[in-house]
Design an enzyme around this catalytic site. Structure first.
Site, PDB file in Angstrom:
ATOM      1  N   ASP A 133      -5.524  -1.415  -3.514  1.00  0.00           N
ATOM      2  CA  ASP A 133      -4.980  -2.699  -3.071  1.00  0.00           C
ATOM      3  C   ASP A 133      -3.888  -3.146  -4.036  1.00  0.00           C
ATOM      4  OD1 ASP A 133      -4.424  -5.232  -2.186  1.00  0.00           O
ATOM      5  OD2 ASP A 133      -6.502  -5.807  -1.899  1.00  0.00           O
ATOM      6  N   ASP A 145       2.515  -4.845   0.722  1.00  0.00           N
ATOM      7  CA  ASP A 145       1.071  -4.926   0.528  1.00  0.00           C
ATOM      8  C   ASP A 145       0.396  -3.718   1.166  1.00  0.00           C
ATOM      9  OD1 ASP A 145      -1.472  -6.092  -0.078  1.00  0.00           O
ATOM     10  OD2 ASP A 145      -1.602  -6.806   1.979  1.00  0.00           O
TER      11      ASP A 145
END
Length: 425
Positions: free
Chosen positions: A113, A311
């Site tokens: 992440d 992201d």
């Protein structure tokens, strides 16, 4: 400095230690760490009951919306928040790596992440945790950090009920509590001693991801910061199409072996949101036409947090309403099919075959042209095709579907992000 590779392989030849089929078994070796999709056949997090295509898309979209709502909520906050600003994101991780924690090592699954910093894993005795837990008692190198540790100031809501530094996090409607801990974390054969992470003791709610998390953000508790001597705050990944049966992408840790022919855009610094990877999205082209988007819809604003981030945990790209509407309307105009339908949060879907224009994201210093495979989701059963983008409240998020089959290079020391086409499927 050697190059460290994380290789994405076929889901049919990968197996975890949790007793899955031997046909999935293969070993990490050298500096090669396998990565796989959370819904691959060899993932223990695959739904117990197979989902229909529509259920899968709607479920993914719902998790995505929760994540984007949190990312966008950062824009509205006026107070300075601590580093690790991604900590409240509802995780719907798409790509997972295998890491060994402790001495002797225990294999855990950690989601990659880029918008989070701290790593955390469920630990033995955790109330409400639903996955394989790390047994800290069995590790000779494990230790719990006390309140005097400098890292205690870097976690959200630290408290000191006893000798341990404990913390609390909110994930959507869920709460997480854990102890700040240290142990050796080994990625393939690269040991990182005294790695600081959260050892989860209690969770409540249904939005807590079962696996652990490995933060690739820029904050002090992230992998980049804690392994700076090893990887020099540089990594890249190439994510294959997650609908492909042949996974063959890679995550490369460290500056050596990165592509030489790659175009870059500057990383932007937002002191209020220091962990997130902001870039300057200047304009968007549909086909050959640059779409008319109000400048403030794309503008980077460090005082509010508005702008564009890259992201890895958001699946579908989100654009703030004026930008999305402009792109969507030009896409529809070029497709030239009158009957447009919707599916959940996707409002541009078609029941007939269509001719698809490219969409080009135009950043400072580079353009990224997205072909059909990065733009559409298809139902093989129902014959529906949707533009895989949606609107966002206050922040543009370039999601991982639009990154697939590209090499995305994060070069933090030189404050830049690079993109290059690369077939990962």
């Amino acid at each position: 400095m050697k190059t460290h590779f994380v290789t994405l392989i076929s889901p049919l030849i990968f197996c975890l230690v949790q007793g899955l089929s031997p046909q999935c078994a293969t070993q990490d070796h050298g500096s090669n760490l396998q990565v796989f999709h959370v819904y691959s056949p060899c993932s223990p997090f695959n739904p117990a009951k197979p989902l229909s295509w529509e259920e899968d898309v709607l479920q993914t979209l719902a998790k995505d919306q929760a994540r984007v709502r949190y990312l966008s909520s950062l824009v509205a906050k006026k107070s300075v928040v601590p580093i690790a600003s991604g900590r409240q994101i509802v995780q719907s991780p798409t790509y997972i790596v295998r890491a060994n924690i402790g001495s002797p090592p225990q294999t855990m699954l950690l989601a990659m992440d880029t918008s989070s910093d701290a790593a955390w894993v469920p630990c033995t005795g955790c109330i409400g945790c639903s996955s394989t837990a790390f047994d800290s008692v069995k590790s000779t190198t494990f230790k719990t950090l006390g309140c005097q540790a400098a890292q205690c100031k870097q976690v959200p809501n630290p408290t000191c009920g006893g000798s341990a530094c404990t913390f609390n996090m909110t994930y959507g409607g869920s709460t997480i509590a854990g102890n700040l801990s240290q142990d050796t974390v080994t990625l393939a054969t690269d040991p990182i001693p005294n790695y600081t992470f959260g050892c989860l003791q209690k969770t409540a709610g249904n939005s807590v991801p079962p696996q652990g998390l490995l933060g690739l953000g820029r904050g002090p508790l992230s992998l980049l910061s804690q392994s700076q001597n090893l990887y020099l705050s540089t990594f890249s990944y190439c994510l294959p199409n997650f609908r492909s049966l042949n996974f063959s992408g890679s995550l490369k840790l460290g500056p050596n072996g990165q592509p030489l022919r790659i175009k870059y855009t500057p990383l932007l610094k937002n002191p209020r949101r220091p962990s997130l990877y902001y870039v300057n999205l200047v304009s968007i082209r549909v086909g050959r036409k640059i779409v008319d988007i109000p400048p403030n819809a794309l503008a980077f604003n460090p005082s509010t947090g508005a702008g564009t981030i890259i992201d890895s945990g958001t699946v579908f790209t989100r654009l703030v309403q004026p930008a999305y509407v402009a792109v969507r309307d030009e896409f529809r105009r070029r497709v030239r099919v009158a009957n447009v339908t919707s599916l959940g949060g996707f409002d541009t879907c078609y029941m007939v075959p269509i001719i698809v224009p490219t969409i080009t994201l135009m950043f400072s210093g580079m353009n990224v042209t997205l072909p059909q495979e990065n733009l559409l989701i298809h139902s093989t059963a129902g014959g529906i095709t949707c533009l895989a983008m949606a609107s966002a409240p206050a922040l543009n998020v370039i999601g991982n579907m639009q990154q697939q089959n590209h090499r995305v290079l994060f070069d933090v020391p030189n404050s830049r992000v690079g993109f290059a086409r690369e077939q990962c499927s």
